[in-house]
Enzyme design. Sequence first.
Site, PDB file in Angstrom:
ATOM      1  N   ASP A  34       0.850  -1.047  -0.067  1.00 18.29           N
ATOM      2  CA  ASP A  34      -0.122   0.019   0.145  1.00 18.29           C
ATOM      3  C   ASP A  34       0.836   0.999  -0.152  1.00 18.29           C
ATOM      4  OD1 ASP A  34      -3.222   0.648   1.114  1.00 18.29           O
ATOM      5  OD2 ASP A  34      -1.741   2.360   1.007  1.00 18.29           O
ATOM      6  N   ILE A  35       0.668   2.307  -0.769  1.00 23.90           N
ATOM      7  CA  ILE A  35       1.570   3.255  -0.952  1.00 23.90           C
ATOM      8  C   ILE A  35       1.399   4.335   0.302  1.00 23.90           C
ATOM      9  CG2 ILE A  35      -0.330   5.131  -2.015  1.00 23.90           C
ATOM     10  CD1 ILE A  35       1.735   5.588  -4.205  1.00 23.90           C
ATOM     11  N   ASN A  90     -12.758  -3.305   3.015  1.00 15.44           N
ATOM     12  CA  ASN A  90     -13.733  -2.307   2.924  1.00 15.44           C
ATOM     13  C   ASN A  90     -14.626  -2.419   1.612  1.00 15.44           C
ATOM     14  OD1 ASN A  90     -12.380  -1.127   5.210  1.00 15.44           O
ATOM     15  ND2 ASN A  90     -11.200   0.217   3.866  1.00 15.44           N
ATOM     16  N   GLN A  97     -14.347   2.042   1.487  1.00 12.85           N
ATOM     17  CA  GLN A  97     -13.841   1.846   0.187  1.00 12.85           C
ATOM     18  C   GLN A  97     -13.397   2.841  -0.525  1.00 12.85           C
ATOM     19  OE1 GLN A  97     -15.672  -1.234  -2.118  1.00 12.85           O
ATOM     20  NE2 GLN A  97     -14.015  -1.839  -3.315  1.00 12.85           N
ATOM     21  N   HIS A 103     -10.176  -5.442  -2.602  1.00  5.81           N
ATOM     22  CA  HIS A 103      -8.613  -5.794  -2.208  1.00  5.81           C
ATOM     23  C   HIS A 103      -8.842  -6.305  -0.493  1.00  5.81           C
ATOM     24  CE1 HIS A 103      -9.788  -1.433  -2.267  1.00  5.81           C
ATOM     25  NE2 HIS A 103      -9.173  -1.416  -0.743  1.00  5.81           N
ATOM     26  N   PHE A 104      -8.049  -7.142  -0.095  1.00 10.35           N
ATOM     27  CA  PHE A 104      -7.647  -7.633   1.009  1.00 10.35           C
ATOM     28  C   PHE A 104      -6.560  -6.575   1.603  1.00 10.35           C
ATOM     29  CE2 PHE A 104      -9.674 -11.372   2.565  1.00 10.35           C
ATOM     30  CZ  PHE A 104     -10.086 -11.911   1.282  1.00 10.35           C
ATOM     31  N   HIS A 105      -6.781  -5.815   2.740  1.00  9.62           N
ATOM     32  CA  HIS A 105      -5.759  -5.222   3.241  1.00  9.62           C
ATOM     33  C   HIS A 105      -4.839  -6.206   4.424  1.00  9.62           C
ATOM     34  CE1 HIS A 105      -6.609  -0.872   2.557  1.00  9.62           C
ATOM     35  NE2 HIS A 105      -7.952  -1.220   2.383  1.00  9.62           N
TER      36      HIS A 105
HETATM   37  P1  AMP Z   1      -9.722   1.409   0.454  1.00 13.39           P
HETATM   38  O1  AMP Z   1     -10.053   2.759   1.390  1.00 13.39           O
HETATM   39  O2  AMP Z   1      -9.841   0.059   1.299  1.00 13.39           O
HETATM   40  O3  AMP Z   1     -10.323   1.542  -0.797  1.00 13.39           O
HETATM   41  O4  AMP Z   1      -8.098   1.187   0.347  1.00 13.39           O
HETATM   42  C1  AMP Z   1      -7.474   1.713  -0.925  1.00 13.39           C
HETATM   43  C2  AMP Z   1      -5.973   1.645  -0.682  1.00 13.39           C
HETATM   44  O5  AMP Z   1      -5.164   1.977  -1.625  1.00 13.39           O
HETATM   45  C3  AMP Z   1      -5.533   2.750   0.477  1.00 13.39           C
HETATM   46  O6  AMP Z   1      -4.817   2.110   1.599  1.00 13.39           O
HETATM   47  C4  AMP Z   1      -4.512   3.555  -0.493  1.00 13.39           C
HETATM   48  O7  AMP Z   1      -3.324   3.859   0.123  1.00 13.39           O
HETATM   49  C5  AMP Z   1      -4.050   2.453  -1.475  1.00 13.39           C
HETATM   50  N1  AMP Z   1      -3.565   3.069  -2.726  1.00 13.39           N
HETATM   51  C6  AMP Z   1      -4.187   4.070  -3.594  1.00 13.39           C
HETATM   52  N2  AMP Z   1      -3.373   4.188  -4.710  1.00 13.39           N
HETATM   53  C7  AMP Z   1      -2.297   3.121  -4.426  1.00 13.39           C
HETATM   54  C8  AMP Z   1      -1.254   3.027  -5.398  1.00 13.39           C
HETATM   55  N3  AMP Z   1      -0.939   3.515  -6.330  1.00 13.39           N
HETATM   56  N4  AMP Z   1      -0.264   2.149  -4.949  1.00 13.39           N
HETATM   57  C9  AMP Z   1      -0.468   1.353  -3.846  1.00 13.39           C
HETATM   58  N5  AMP Z   1      -1.587   1.620  -3.062  1.00 13.39           N
HETATM   59  C10 AMP Z   1      -2.448   2.477  -3.437  1.00 13.39           C
END
Ligand code: AMP
Length: 137
Positions: A34-35, A90, A97, A103-105
């Site tokens: 995750d970024i 989420n 979300q 996606h799984f965190h």
């Molecule tokens: P969600 O809130 O569950 O949709 O989580 C989306 C996740 O994607 C967040 O934790 C962001 O930090 C992550 N994210 C968004 N863009 C990128 C990216 N380019 N590379 C890696 N993670 C990302």
Amino acid sequence: MGVKFMDCIFCKIIAGEIPSYKVYEDDNVFAFLDIAPVNVGHTLVIPKKHYENMEDISEEELCNLARVVKRIGKSIKEGLGVKGYNININNKEVAGQIVPHLHFHIIPREEGDGLKLWSQGKYNEGEAEKAVNKIKI
Ligand code: AMP
Ligand code: ZN
């Protein structure tokens, strides 16, 4: 192979159009850092095929994804030397979300890392019975 959605950031990551720190890849699953990590090593595990959320993916494909989540959880724990990790999905905007590609965190946890989970309440009289009757399968 992946079915790509034009404006999906995660589909672009799978396609290599946006860079990522890849943790794992097979024919159906991709995982990357995750970024904006909650903790170092926070990893996202996604199906290559674009599904918006848990409702859209088949049970079989979800099981396949969960198998990889389990393996990466172990690798995070052993590789980073942490004692545990949270796994979270989420589903829909109301649940936080932001990226509409399932996606799984996997979030590594350290003692005293300050991360707070949700606050909990209690049921009013009769509320639990009502809820369970609406939910039970
Ligand atoms: P969600 O809130 O569950 O949709 O989580 C989306 C996740 O994607 C967040 O934790 C962001 O930090 C992550 N994210 C968004 N863009 C990128 C990216 N380019 N590379 C890696 N993670 C990302
Ligand atoms: Zn996508």
